[in-house]
Design an enzyme around this catalytic site. Sequence first.
Site, mmCIF file in Angstrom:
data_model
loop_
_atom_site.group_PDB
_atom_site.id
_atom_site.type_symbol
_atom_site.label_atom_id
_atom_site.label_comp_id
_atom_site.label_asym_id
_atom_site.label_seq_id
_atom_site.Cartn_x
_atom_site.Cartn_y
_atom_site.Cartn_z
ATOM 1 N N LYS A 8 41.530 -23.069 54.262
ATOM 2 C CA LYS A 8 41.939 -21.062 54.770
ATOM 3 C C LYS A 8 40.644 -19.943 53.578
ATOM 4 O O LYS A 8 39.886 -18.732 54.791
ATOM 5 C CB LYS A 8 43.430 -20.559 53.637
ATOM 6 C CG LYS A 8 44.126 -20.680 54.829
ATOM 7 C CD LYS A 8 45.858 -20.076 53.840
ATOM 8 C CE LYS A 8 46.792 -20.729 54.127
ATOM 9 N NZ LYS A 8 47.984 -20.123 54.599
ATOM 10 N N LYS B 275 48.832 -28.855 63.013
ATOM 11 C CA LYS B 275 50.564 -28.699 61.967
ATOM 12 C C LYS B 275 50.684 -27.352 62.723
ATOM 13 O O LYS B 275 50.201 -26.484 63.304
ATOM 14 C CB LYS B 275 51.010 -28.567 60.706
ATOM 15 C CG LYS B 275 50.540 -27.241 60.339
ATOM 16 C CD LYS B 275 50.627 -27.411 58.698
ATOM 17 C CE LYS B 275 50.707 -26.000 58.265
ATOM 18 N NZ LYS B 275 51.488 -25.560 56.871
ATOM 19 N N LYS C 105 52.876 -20.680 61.221
ATOM 20 C CA LYS C 105 53.204 -19.237 61.834
ATOM 21 C C LYS C 105 52.285 -18.403 62.757
ATOM 22 O O LYS C 105 52.549 -17.283 63.376
ATOM 23 C CB LYS C 105 53.579 -18.214 60.488
ATOM 24 C CG LYS C 105 55.014 -19.116 59.889
ATOM 25 C CD LYS C 105 54.804 -18.393 58.279
ATOM 26 C CE LYS C 105 56.326 -18.975 57.643
ATOM 27 N NZ LYS C 105 56.010 -18.546 56.409
HETATM 28 P P1 ATP Z 1 52.343 -22.301 58.238
HETATM 29 O O1 ATP Z 1 51.433 -22.852 57.995
HETATM 30 O O2 ATP Z 1 53.313 -22.141 59.547
HETATM 31 O O3 ATP Z 1 51.197 -20.534 57.941
HETATM 32 P P2 ATP Z 1 52.888 -22.191 55.445
HETATM 33 O O4 ATP Z 1 52.754 -23.429 55.084
HETATM 34 O O5 ATP Z 1 51.818 -21.230 55.011
HETATM 35 O O6 ATP Z 1 53.910 -22.601 57.131
HETATM 36 P P3 ATP Z 1 55.602 -21.483 54.686
HETATM 37 O O7 ATP Z 1 56.673 -20.706 54.975
HETATM 38 O O8 ATP Z 1 55.355 -21.287 52.997
HETATM 39 O O9 ATP Z 1 53.712 -21.415 54.648
HETATM 40 O O10 ATP Z 1 56.746 -22.717 54.488
HETATM 41 C C1 ATP Z 1 57.556 -22.802 54.068
HETATM 42 C C2 ATP Z 1 57.579 -24.182 53.886
HETATM 43 O O11 ATP Z 1 57.178 -25.093 55.471
HETATM 44 C C3 ATP Z 1 56.887 -25.122 53.213
HETATM 45 O O12 ATP Z 1 58.208 -26.113 52.441
HETATM 46 C C4 ATP Z 1 56.266 -26.042 54.126
HETATM 47 O O13 ATP Z 1 55.827 -27.223 53.155
HETATM 48 C C5 ATP Z 1 57.178 -26.408 55.526
HETATM 49 N N1 ATP Z 1 55.896 -26.221 56.440
HETATM 50 C C6 ATP Z 1 55.240 -24.828 56.962
HETATM 51 N N2 ATP Z 1 55.463 -25.917 58.403
HETATM 52 C C7 ATP Z 1 55.130 -27.626 58.164
HETATM 53 C C8 ATP Z 1 55.230 -27.953 59.806
HETATM 54 N N3 ATP Z 1 54.255 -27.841 60.090
HETATM 55 N N4 ATP Z 1 56.068 -29.008 59.459
HETATM 56 C C9 ATP Z 1 56.930 -29.581 58.947
HETATM 57 N N5 ATP Z 1 56.901 -28.111 56.999
HETATM 58 C C10 ATP Z 1 56.188 -27.282 57.449
#
Ligand code: ATP
Length: 330
Positions: free
Chosen positions: A110, A191, A194
């Site tokens: 990030k 991965k 969002k």
């Molecule tokens: P993103 O990367 O999509 O912006 P994030 O990981 O930053 O999302 P959170 O919304 O807090 O942030 O994630 C919520 C949960 O979803 C966490 O437990 C994270 O590990 C899980 N998670 C996020 N992306 C994935 C993915 N692509 N596959 C499986 N689990 C995920």
Amino acid sequence: MRVFSGVQPTGNIHIGNYLGALRQFVDLQEGNECIYCIVDMHAITTPKDPAQLRSDTLDVAALYLAIGLDPARSIVFAQSDVPGHAELAWTLMCCAYTGELSRMTQFKEKSRGHESAPAGLFTYPILMAADILLYDSELVPVGSDQKQHIELCRDIAIRVNNRLGDVFVVPEGRFLKEGARIMSLDDPAAKMSKSAENPLSRISLLDDEAKIRKSIMRATTDSEGSVRFDPENKPGISNLLNIYSAFSCLPVPEIEKKYEGAGYGAFKSELASVAAGALAPIKERYTEIRHSARLAAALREGAERARAISGRTMARVKESFGLGLGAGGG
Ligand code: ATP
Ligand code: LTN
């Protein structure tokens, strides 16, 4: 067991979040004491529009209930409504090292390309450790991208316990086999996220069937034409197989057998139906709940229950560290 987890209110909650984390939240309600938080303080590690943040926080809360979290059984609340999170985070910040924070891959990703980053982005994993330790959590259901943060939380808890006695419960992460890491539909090397620019790279929980179908039909695959699980050589198809398996509860080999000799078109089209079928009731319940008095009441009551538990932990932490002179200064 005491279970704790959190999701950031950053919009576009997708099937990666659901299959990796949220779906475990629901399963764990049976026989455990569950605490699920919307981590709005984590969300402001990058600047957010205040009205949008509040709306996104309510969106995640409504999704929590829509996927099946029951506020009579699980505690559901917004992180910033419980002061213990920030209070414990400061205490833990004094027990963690800049060296270990510098090694966090999420921070490296990030902050890449920027000369300087918000200090909160750097200390983000400590706030996450505080979230977990504040409730004496034993189990933390998350996607596998959070492994390193959970490890750090454990290290800090063990370090404090070694110095001051049994202050913290040392938690374990809980990662699923299928769904732990759902990949982007347009780039199976990344991965599902969002924040990715292309909305077709993800399936959001509130997408309609047409959008779900379009994203899956356009998903990147390969030219071999056989539905076979081989993450190294066929990352696109393997990701779709993972998604199919997670939604249908069929093991991957069974799905491979089902589509033996069939083309990608038929496989993708049925996957779109499976995913849309699983998400439709969530969307329906979400619409009912999002602006309801029931949601507001669940969050108010959840915060109250969370404050009671966290207050007891903070009293113990302050006693152990020698902080404070008691209410009113004694
Ligand atoms: P993103 O990367 O999509 O912006 P994030 O990981 O930053 O999302 P959170 O919304 O807090 O942030 O994630 C919520 C949960 O979803 C966490 O437990 C994270 O590990 C899980 N998670 C996020 N992306 C994935 C993915 N692509 N596959 C499986 N689990 C995920
Ligand atoms: N860092 C996590 C969100 C998060 C969390 C937590 C997860 C914040 N605090 C406590 C589990 C337990 C993420 O980015 N997905």
